[in-house]
Design an enzyme around this catalytic site. Structure first.
Site, short mmCIF file in Angstrom:
data_model
loop_
_atom_site.label_atom_id
_atom_site.label_comp_id
_atom_site.label_asym_id
_atom_site.label_seq_id
_atom_site.Cartn_x
_atom_site.Cartn_y
_atom_site.Cartn_z
N GLY A 66 10.39 12.21 -4.55
CA GLY A 66 10.89 12.39 -5.90
C GLY A 66 10.21 13.51 -6.66
N ARG A 72 0.78 -13.28 -11.35
CA ARG A 72 1.94 -12.54 -10.85
C ARG A 72 2.63 -11.73 -11.93
NH1 ARG A 72 3.68 -13.47 -5.81
NH2 ARG A 72 2.74 -15.20 -4.66
N CYS A 86 1.41 11.72 -6.29
CA CYS A 86 0.46 12.65 -5.67
C CYS A 86 1.13 13.99 -5.41
CB CYS A 86 -0.10 12.06 -4.38
SG CYS A 86 1.15 11.56 -3.17
N ARG A 118 11.48 4.62 7.93
CA ARG A 118 10.16 4.05 7.64
C ARG A 118 9.91 2.77 8.42
NH1 ARG A 118 8.49 5.79 1.54
NH2 ARG A 118 10.08 7.37 1.27
#
EC number: 1.2.1.12
Length: 337
Positions: free
Chosen positions: A213, A78, A152, A199
């Site tokens: 962003g 983790r 992206c 969303r």
């Protein structure tokens, strides 16, 4: 000399990064860290709804799997400080979980027994160099330990904005990305883990306005454009394949042909140039980080003598970004000091 890479987080970008690395000489994935069972990870690597079946071989082994005959160790830690990257010879980690996307958090991979460098597969903040390959990758000097490949959409926007600014001067602009839905959205209406009401709605049944962003991040890639752009996203019901529309006010008077010629001259392996009337499914799997569409350029003359200029670039929000990510990875490894 082979540079060994570790991947922390074997989701959409992590899996596609491994696929892309199979085509790169001198780089190999030696270690994956993900909380999911290795058999499930191998299955999701082998079969992919949007990008198609993996062309190589994948065979599950104890503590990992073979990819094209080479063993990849799989662990399930983790915390980055608990991952023993050095045991697998890993020098560079692709931080692809989305949870350790700041310099402070990413540096946890650099512990004794860890890696030497980290490439974050998401925006990394103001204290990390953000690289869009073939736009600003030369800002790296090899001494960096943590860098970001941006997003992206940033990789789609940056070369187009750069070409506009270099040739005509950008006074300001606004961008909209018509973006495929992602795993951060709900498939059916239900509470969103981040508390985002929009969303929380069914991704494949709605146009979902969302934040982006990329316009802010463009200032990290092209400082001369810092603060000059705003932007947002419209998430739509396609699984991959997106397009960025940029509306700018320029310092020079222009024509459509002048804009298109400037974009054509700027084209390279990262920034393509298209004159066909394509749609989003046509660009799935492409290696361009951004594909300028000359058929969509518009110039509007205003009453005051000014102009609004609209340009557009396609991108596969999965594979286009991954191709850019791996170009950055290769360069990062090459110049490392």
């Amino acid at each position: 000399m082979v540079v060994k890479v570790g991947i922390n987080g074997f989701g959409r970008i992590g899996r596609l990064a491994l696929r892309r690395i199979q085509e790169v000489e001198g780089v190999e994935v030696a270690h994956i860290n993900d909380l999911t069972d290795p058999a499930m990870l191998a299955h999701l690597l082998k079969y992919d709804t949007t990008q198609g079946r993996f062309k190589g071989t994948v065979e599950v082994k104890e503590d990992g799997f073979d990819v094209n005959g080479k063993f990849v160790k799989v662990t399930a830690e983790r915390n980055p400080e608990d991952i023993q990257w050095a045991d697998s010879g890993v020098e560079i980690v692709l931080e692809a979980t989305g949870f350790f996307a700041t310099k402070e958090k990413a540096e946890k991979h650099l512990h004794p027994g860890g890696a030497k460098k980290v490439l974050i597969t998401a925006p990394g903040g103001n204290d990390v160099k953000t690289v869009v390959f073939n736009t600003n990758h030369t800002i790296l000097d090899g001494t960096e330990t943590v860098i970001s490949a941006g997003s992206c959409t940033t990789n789609s926007l940056a070369p187009m904005a750069d070409a506009l600014n270099k040739n005509f001067g950008v006074k300001g602009g606004t961008m909209t990305t018509v973006h495929s839905y992602t795993g951060d959205q709900m498939t059916l209406d239900g509470p969103h883990r981040g508390g985002d009401f929009r969303r929380a709605r069914a991704a494949a049944e709605n146009i979902v306005p969302a934040s982006s962003g990329a316009a802010k991040a463009i200032g990290l890639v092209l400082p001369e454009l810092s603060g000059l752009m705003k932007g947002h996203a419209q998430r739509v019901s396609t699984p991959t394949g997106s397009i960025t529309e940029l509306v700018t006010v320029l310092e020079k008077h222009v024509t459509v042909d002048e804009i298109n010629e400037a974009m054509k001259a700027a084209a390279d392996e990262s920034f393509g140039y298209n004159v066909d009337e394509i749609v989003s499914s046509d660009i799935i799997g492409m290696a361009y980080g951004s594909l300028f569409d000359a058929t969509l350029t518009e110039v509007t003359d205003l009453k005051d003598g000014g102009q609004l200029v609209k340009t557009a670039a396609w991108y596969d929000n999965e594979m286009s970004f991954t191709a850019q990510l791996i170009r950055t990875l290769e360069y990062f490894a090459k110049i490392a000091k």
